[in-house]
Write a protein that holds these residues in place. Structure first.
Motif, short mmCIF file in Angstrom:
data_model
loop_
_atom_site.label_atom_id
_atom_site.label_comp_id
_atom_site.label_asym_id
_atom_site.label_seq_id
_atom_site.Cartn_x
_atom_site.Cartn_y
_atom_site.Cartn_z
N ALA A 218 42.77 -14.83 21.66
CA ALA A 218 41.32 -15.06 21.59
C ALA A 218 40.71 -14.13 20.56
CB ALA A 218 40.68 -14.85 22.96
N GLY A 219 41.29 -14.11 19.36
CA GLY A 219 40.80 -13.26 18.30
C GLY A 219 39.36 -13.59 17.94
N GLY A 220 38.61 -12.55 17.59
CA GLY A 220 37.20 -12.71 17.25
C GLY A 220 36.51 -11.37 17.36
N HIS A 221 36.47 -10.82 18.56
CA HIS A 221 35.91 -9.47 18.73
C HIS A 221 36.74 -8.49 17.92
CE1 HIS A 221 33.62 -6.33 20.55
NE2 HIS A 221 34.68 -5.77 21.12
N LEU A 243 34.66 -10.26 24.67
CA LEU A 243 34.09 -11.49 24.10
C LEU A 243 32.63 -11.60 24.51
CD1 LEU A 243 37.05 -13.97 24.55
CD2 LEU A 243 36.09 -13.16 22.38
N ALA A 244 32.34 -11.21 25.74
CA ALA A 244 30.96 -11.02 26.20
C ALA A 244 30.91 -9.65 26.87
CB ALA A 244 30.56 -12.11 27.19
N TRP A 245 29.78 -8.97 26.73
CA TRP A 245 29.63 -7.68 27.41
C TRP A 245 29.13 -7.85 28.84
CZ3 TRP A 245 26.98 -4.90 22.73
CH2 TRP A 245 27.97 -4.30 21.93
N LEU A 263 27.88 -4.37 14.59
CA LEU A 263 28.56 -3.12 14.92
C LEU A 263 29.96 -3.34 15.50
CD1 LEU A 263 25.59 -1.14 16.53
CD2 LEU A 263 26.71 -0.64 14.34
N VAL A 264 30.18 -4.47 16.21
CA VAL A 264 31.42 -4.54 17.00
C VAL A 264 32.29 -5.77 16.74
CG1 VAL A 264 30.37 -3.18 18.85
CG2 VAL A 264 30.32 -5.68 18.99
N ASP A 265 31.76 -6.86 16.23
CA ASP A 265 32.56 -8.09 16.17
C ASP A 265 33.24 -8.25 14.81
OD1 ASP A 265 32.11 -8.93 18.75
OD2 ASP A 265 30.35 -10.13 18.23
N ALA A 270 34.20 -16.89 15.55
CA ALA A 270 35.25 -17.07 16.55
C ALA A 270 34.78 -16.65 17.92
CB ALA A 270 36.50 -16.28 16.14
N VAL A 271 33.96 -15.60 17.99
CA VAL A 271 33.41 -15.18 19.29
C VAL A 271 32.51 -16.27 19.86
CG1 VAL A 271 31.90 -13.52 20.46
CG2 VAL A 271 33.58 -12.71 18.79
#
Length: 312
Positions: A218-221, A243-245, A263-265, A270-271
Motif C-alpha cells: 500500500a505504497g503512498g505514505h 494512510l489515515a491518521w 510534510l509526510v506523504d 496513491a494515498v
C-alpha cells in the motif's frame, strides 16, 4: 500596479489557498464498483490481538483530515501485538526509551504544532510481562517513519520485517527515514508479496500460511508502506499504518490537508486511492475494523497485550 501591491495580493492568495486546503472535502468514491468479501480464515482459538500504548502526540483534528475541527485530538503511538501459535508479532515499535532524543528528526513545523508525551516503551512493557525480546517472531513495520521505529533501538536483535521498497527508502537518504538510518543496521528481514491478490490489492504475503495475518502493498505514505489484515477470535482488523491518521480519513473518506500531506506523504495520489479503496472495502465488510495507527479512540477498543486487561 506597484510591486508591493502585487506582493500583497500574492500573499493574500497564498493564505486563502492554504486556508481552503483545510476546508471539508470528501474524496470521490465509485459506488458502482464491486468490492470483495474477505474470506474467513480458520483462526486458532488461542490467537489474540492486543495493544501496547507507548506514547502520544497531542494536536488538533484539523491537521488530521480535511474538515477536522480545532478540537484536541490524541495521536496515539501504539503497537498492535498479534499472538499466534506460530509466533508473536509486533506491528510497529512505537516510542522507545530515547524518544525525546529521537524527536529531533521530526520536521520543525510538526514539533511546533504538537506536543510529545512518552508513556511506557515497548521494551519495558515486555519486561513487565516477563517476555524477552528474543521470544518475538519480529516487528512488522507498516512504514519506517520515526514514530514507528523509535522503539526498535531497545529491541536490537529482533527481526524487523520490511518490504524491499521500504528498505530502499530507509537507505535512500530521505529525511523522513532519518531515524531508521541513525539506529544503524538492524536485523532487517525482507519479505516478498508472493501470494495472490487480496482484498482488492494486487498481491499479498500470508505470514503464517493460514490466512490469519495477510500483508498487502500500500505504497503512498512511504514507498513501501503496507496494510496488515488480521483475523482473530475477537474480530477482523486492517492495520493501515498512516494512510489515515484518524478514522474520519476512512469513514468520510478525506485526505490530510495540504500542509500535512506536504510534510509526510510520499505520493499523495496513491494515498487518496488507498483511502477510497478502504472506504468501499469497509462498506462491503462491515465487521472489518480499520485501525489507523494513531487513532487512540480505536486502539483503546483493543485489550492490553499480554495481560488480558483493558487497554485504557
Amino acid at each position: 500596479m506597484r510591486v508591493s501591491t502585487l506582493v500583497v495580493l500574492g500573499l493574500g492568495a497564498g493564505v486563502a489557498a492554504l486556508v481552503w486546503s483545510f476546508a471539508p472535502q470528501t474524496l470521490p468514491v465509485d459506488d458502482e464498483a464491486v468490492y470483495p468479501l474477505l474470506e474467513r480464515a480458520q483462526v486458532p482459538p488461542q490467537m489474540r490481538v492486543g495493544v501496547l500504548h507507548t506514547g502520544r502526540m497531542d494536536s488538533k483534528a484539523v491537521f488530521a483530515y480535511r474538515g477536522g475541527g480545532l478540537e484536541d485530538r490524541v495521536f496515539g503511538m501504539d503497537v498492535v501485538v498479534v499472538e499466534h501459535p506460530a509466533g508473536t508479532l509486533l506491528f510497529d515499535a512505537g516510542f522507545g526509551r530515547n524518544v525525546q532524543a529521537h524527536a529531533h528528526t521530526i520536521p520543525y513545523l510538526m514539533r511546533t504544532l504538537s506536543s510529545i508525551t512518552p508513556e511506557v516503551p515497548v521494551i519495558e512493557q515486555l519486561q513487565r510481562a516477563h517476555i524477552a525480546p528474543e521470544q518475538l517472531a519480529g516487528v512488522v513495520l507498516t512504514h519506517a517513519h520515526w514514530d514507528h521505529v523509535s522503539g526498535l533501538e531497545d529491541l536490537r536483535g529482533v527481526p524487523v520485517w520490511v518490504t524491499q521498497a521500504e528498505l530502499d527508502f530507509i537507505r535512500s537518504g530521505h529525511p523522513a527515514a532519518r531515524l531508521a538510518r541513525e539506529l544503524g543496521e538492524l536485523d532487517y528481514r525482507v519479505y516478498a508479496f508472493d501470494g495472490p491478490p487480496y482484498a482488492g490489492f494486487d498481491a499479498s504475503h500470508d505470514v503464517f500460511g493460514d490466512g490469519t495475518v495477510v500483508l498487502v502493498p500500500a505504497g503512498g505514505h512511504t514507498p513501501g508502506s503496507v496494510i496488515a489484515f488480521v483475523q482473530a477470535p475477537q474480530g477482523r482488523y486492517a492495520l493501515v499504518g498512516d494512510l489515515a491518521w484518524q478514522r474520519e480519513g476512512i469513514d468520510r473518506p478525506a485526505e490530510r490537508p495540504w500542509l500535512s500531506r506536504l510534510l509526510v506523504d510520499h505520493d499523495a495520489r496513491a494515498v487518496r486511492a488507498a483511502l477510497t479503496h478502504l472506504h468501499r472495502l469497509q462498506q462491503a465488510n462491515p465487521d472489518l475494523v480499520i485501525l489507523p495507527a494513531h487513532d487512540r479512540r480505536l486502539m483503546q477498543t483493543l485489550p492490553a497485550a499480554f495481560t488480558g486487561a483493558p487497554a485504557h
